[in-house]
Write a protein that holds these residues in place. Structure first.
Motif, mmCIF file in Angstrom:
data_model
loop_
_atom_site.group_PDB
_atom_site.id
_atom_site.type_symbol
_atom_site.label_atom_id
_atom_site.label_comp_id
_atom_site.label_asym_id
_atom_site.label_seq_id
_atom_site.Cartn_x
_atom_site.Cartn_y
_atom_site.Cartn_z
ATOM 1 N N ASN A 364 0.839 -1.196 0.000
ATOM 2 C CA ASN A 364 0.000 0.000 0.000
ATOM 3 C C ASN A 364 0.875 1.248 0.000
ATOM 4 O OD1 ASN A 364 -2.317 -1.598 0.302
ATOM 5 N ND2 ASN A 364 -2.137 -1.568 2.534
ATOM 6 N N LEU A 365 0.370 2.311 -0.583
ATOM 7 C CA LEU A 365 0.955 3.643 -0.450
ATOM 8 C C LEU A 365 -0.108 4.510 0.200
ATOM 9 C CD1 LEU A 365 3.117 5.779 -0.908
ATOM 10 C CD2 LEU A 365 2.181 6.134 -3.207
ATOM 11 N N LEU A 366 0.131 4.908 1.469
ATOM 12 C CA LEU A 366 -0.904 5.538 2.269
ATOM 13 C C LEU A 366 -0.497 6.929 2.739
ATOM 14 C CD1 LEU A 366 -1.699 2.552 4.682
ATOM 15 C CD2 LEU A 366 -2.937 3.153 2.583
ATOM 16 N N TYR A 367 -1.464 7.825 2.737
ATOM 17 C CA TYR A 367 -1.348 9.036 3.550
ATOM 18 C C TYR A 367 -1.915 8.670 4.914
ATOM 19 C CZ TYR A 367 -2.302 13.508 5.683
ATOM 20 O OH TYR A 367 -2.351 14.560 6.566
ATOM 21 N N GLN A 368 -1.116 8.866 5.949
ATOM 22 C CA GLN A 368 -1.508 8.434 7.287
ATOM 23 C C GLN A 368 -1.489 9.635 8.233
ATOM 24 O OE1 GLN A 368 -0.391 4.733 10.246
ATOM 25 N NE2 GLN A 368 1.289 5.714 9.163
ATOM 26 N N GLU A 394 0.004 15.419 16.741
ATOM 27 C CA GLU A 394 -0.476 15.036 15.411
ATOM 28 C C GLU A 394 0.720 14.799 14.499
ATOM 29 O OE1 GLU A 394 -4.336 17.260 14.162
ATOM 30 O OE2 GLU A 394 -3.074 18.709 15.247
ATOM 31 N N MET A 395 0.680 13.695 13.744
ATOM 32 C CA MET A 395 1.756 13.373 12.829
ATOM 33 C C MET A 395 1.158 12.995 11.467
ATOM 34 S SD MET A 395 4.412 11.248 15.248
ATOM 35 C CE MET A 395 5.845 11.871 14.377
ATOM 36 N N SER A 396 1.689 13.559 10.398
ATOM 37 C CA SER A 396 1.251 13.258 9.036
ATOM 38 C C SER A 396 2.399 12.573 8.304
ATOM 39 C CB SER A 396 0.832 14.533 8.305
ATOM 40 O OG SER A 396 -0.256 15.148 8.956
ATOM 41 N N SER A 397 2.103 11.450 7.643
ATOM 42 C CA SER A 397 3.164 10.636 7.055
ATOM 43 C C SER A 397 2.712 10.038 5.735
ATOM 44 C CB SER A 397 3.543 9.482 7.998
ATOM 45 O OG SER A 397 3.750 9.915 9.315
ATOM 46 N N LEU A 398 3.699 9.683 4.932
ATOM 47 C CA LEU A 398 3.497 8.776 3.798
ATOM 48 C C LEU A 398 4.042 7.419 4.224
ATOM 49 C CD1 LEU A 398 4.462 10.906 0.659
ATOM 50 C CD2 LEU A 398 2.173 10.152 1.359
ATOM 51 N N THR A 399 3.204 6.391 4.177
ATOM 52 C CA THR A 399 3.562 5.081 4.723
ATOM 53 C C THR A 399 3.388 4.014 3.660
ATOM 54 O OG1 THR A 399 2.836 5.812 6.907
ATOM 55 C CG2 THR A 399 3.075 3.441 6.574
ATOM 56 N N TYR A 426 6.846 -2.066 7.246
ATOM 57 C CA TYR A 426 6.476 -0.830 6.570
ATOM 58 C C TYR A 426 7.561 0.222 6.778
ATOM 59 C CZ TYR A 426 5.111 1.022 11.131
ATOM 60 O OH TYR A 426 5.116 1.446 12.427
ATOM 61 N N TYR A 427 7.634 1.135 5.844
ATOM 62 C CA TYR A 427 8.469 2.337 5.965
ATOM 63 C C TYR A 427 7.544 3.547 5.982
ATOM 64 C CZ TYR A 427 11.263 6.352 4.627
ATOM 65 O OH TYR A 427 11.831 7.607 4.583
ATOM 66 N N SER A 428 7.882 4.519 6.827
ATOM 67 C CA SER A 428 7.033 5.704 6.957
ATOM 68 C C SER A 428 7.909 6.963 6.935
ATOM 69 C CB SER A 428 6.237 5.641 8.262
ATOM 70 O OG SER A 428 5.357 6.733 8.375
ATOM 71 N N TYR A 429 7.529 7.908 6.101
ATOM 72 C CA TYR A 429 8.206 9.214 6.076
ATOM 73 C C TYR A 429 7.241 10.251 6.637
ATOM 74 C CZ TYR A 429 10.393 13.521 4.532
ATOM 75 O OH TYR A 429 10.954 14.777 4.509
ATOM 76 N N THR A 430 7.589 10.807 7.779
ATOM 77 C CA THR A 430 6.747 11.798 8.461
ATOM 78 C C THR A 430 7.188 13.196 8.053
ATOM 79 O OG1 THR A 430 6.431 10.317 10.342
ATOM 80 C CG2 THR A 430 5.974 12.658 10.699
#
Length: 494
Positions: A364-368, A394-399, A426-430
């Motif tokens: 998956n490619l998610l906005y989290q 609050e944290m916004s990431s691409l996961t 998973y890898y997550s970029y915040t």
């Protein structure tokens, strides 16, 4: 002592009641077949064993006495009832007989009725030999197969297509017999197959289940129109089930319409207690009526139209969209401070590569967007403190979660599909982190373990996804905390 004697007498009377002899002539013959196949001398008919070969000899003699024609060819070219084959170093034998069709155009098309005759064999426990008799699984189906052949022999002049009767070996070891048969036939000539497996508990199950009616066009109506006055039918479009399979699966995998006829798993199957006296022979006689009528219908109807229902997993690759709602909480090692769950959500795209029927890779490619209750800190030292007060993080990431899925076919009707359970990472970029709406330092790169399970119903899937951080949310100091998020997810695969 008196109590012991009375108990023994009650048990004996109950056993006699359970073993009540059937009165219907077909039921009597069915009982005879089951008694022979479950005799202690056959030691549970383990596939490929000497005992299973003696069981095959009995079935061969019954086929010959009925008047079936031999359906296999020996190495010397002569016809035989025995199809010998090898698998994984073992030697096995299917018993194959047939009745030829009479229509010049249709006689080269085949209807196959099959039942496996092998079982689990025996075990040595201490000084005892424990035999797994396999009365319901599947002496019951083999007996119905023999008696169906007897009925159809009486009406063979009405047959347009050729009908094969096959007693399979090696089913318990992995569908060996059915695989060997279908691999040695021109699949375009096989128009329909029915596996008769575990049909001895009609009284307990109350229904005859037919799995796989969706492999035929208008299958549900077709099977309902077959006379079944003494039966209640329960039909399932999908040919597959969660924990069980049978020989029809070998034909389904070759795109041949096939069904499973069964009374289910209410019997003590795969246990030593699966014995002949427990079966419902009157019910088996009613099922024999049905299998005979079904075979006659299939062997005489002008056309048999298959229906291919392509589920998403039948494609090599599926893409789609996904979204989830749930909550996130903080894990703070070696601290009395505990985080509390707050609302979180995600949305994005998904892709699935189907390795085979049981395994797939999903990414998956998610906005989290995650929300946490962040603990209070001492304003002078920055140390976390135990307090009833919390701040909002609050944290916004691409996961990007990637998981390996184990899939299991399930259910029927509009819920045709499969269950899945997956494990991966998973890898997550915040790119944004704020505490009480003020920007704060954070670790932009993160990752961890992804776990998911759910139910894919054709194109729509529902499930649960858990993401557990292995990396810290913040780069240093007392902020050595990690996040855990759980989502209820909905996906749509094209």
């Amino acid at each position: 002592m008196k109590k012991t004697i009375l108990s023994a007498l009650c048990a004996a009377l109950c056993g006699l009641a359970a073993a009540k002899s059937p009165s219907d002539p077909t039921a009597i013959r069915l009982r005879g077949h089951v008694d022979t196949l479950t005799a202690d001398s056959l030691l549970g008919r383990a596939g490929g064993s000497e005992a299973s070969r003696r069981a095959a000899d009995y079935i061969e003699s019954e086929f010959a006495a009925i008047g079936l024609r031999p359906g296999a060819t020996r190495d010397d070219g002569d016809r035989s009832f025995i199809q010998r084959f090898e698998r994984n170093g073992g030697h096995y034998a299917n018993v194959v007989g047939f009745l030829p069709g009479n229509d010049p155009q249709l006689r080269s098309e085949y209807i196959i009725l099959g039942a496996h005759y092998d079982h689990l064999g025996f075990r040595i426990k201490g000084r005892d030999t424990v035999i797994y008799h396999g009365a319901d699984d599947n002496a019951s189906g083999t007996a119905v197969l023999i008696e169906t052949a007897r009925r159809l022999k009486e009406r063979e002049q009405q047959l347009k297509r050729t009908v094969l009767f096959v007693a399979f070996d090696g089913e318990e070891k992995g569908l060996y017999g059915s695989e060997a048969l279908v691999d040695n036939m021109a699949k375009e000539n096989v128009k329909f197959m029915a596996s008769i497996d575990m049909v001895g508990w009609l009284a307990g199950a109350e229904t005859l289940r037919i799995k796989g009616v969706g492999t035929l066009a208008d299958g549900e109506a077709l099977f309902a129109e077959i006379p079944h006055a003494d039966l209640t039918l329960r039909m399932q479009n999908s040919p597959h089930d969660v924990f069980t399979s049978s020989d029809h699966a070998a034909f389904i995998s070759r795109d041949i319409p096939a069904v499973l006829l069964t009374t289910g798993t209410k019997s003590p199957y795969h246990q030593p207690e699966d014995t002949a006296e427990k079966l419902d022979y009157e019910g088996m006689a009613a099922i024999t009526d049905y299998t005979t009528a079904l075979a006659m219908d299939m062997a005489t109807r002008p056309e048999i139209a298959p229906k291919t229902v392509r589920e998403p997993r039948q494609e090599r690759f599926n893409g789609g969209i996904t979204a989830g709602i749930g909550s996130s909480s903080l894990v703070i090692p070696h601290s009395a401070v505990r985080g509390r769950e707050r609302f979180s959500w995600n949305a994005g795209i998904t892709g699935q590569y189907n390795i085979n029927r049981h395994f797939a890779l999903r990414a998956n490619l998610l906005y989290q967007h995650r929300t946490f209750r962040f603990p209070e800190a001492d304003p002078t030292t920055g140390q976390l403190i135990v307090s009833n007060g919390f701040r909002k993080l609050e944290m916004s990431s691409l996961t990007v979660p990637v998981s390996c899925l184990l899939t299991i076919d399930s259910t029927d009707g509009i819920l045709d599909g499969y269950l899945y359970v997956g494990l991966g990472g998973y890898y997550s970029y915040t790119f944004s982190s704020r505490i009480n709406y003020a920007d704060t330092d954070f670790n932009p790169h993160g990752g961890g373990i992804a776990f998911q399970f759910g139910w894919q119903m054709r194109h729509v899937g529902i499930g649960c996804t858990v993401l557990g951080d292995l990396s810290r949310l913040f780069p240093k100091g007392v902020m050595a905390m990690r996040g855990t998020s759980a989502y209820f997810t909905v996906s749509y695969l094209f």
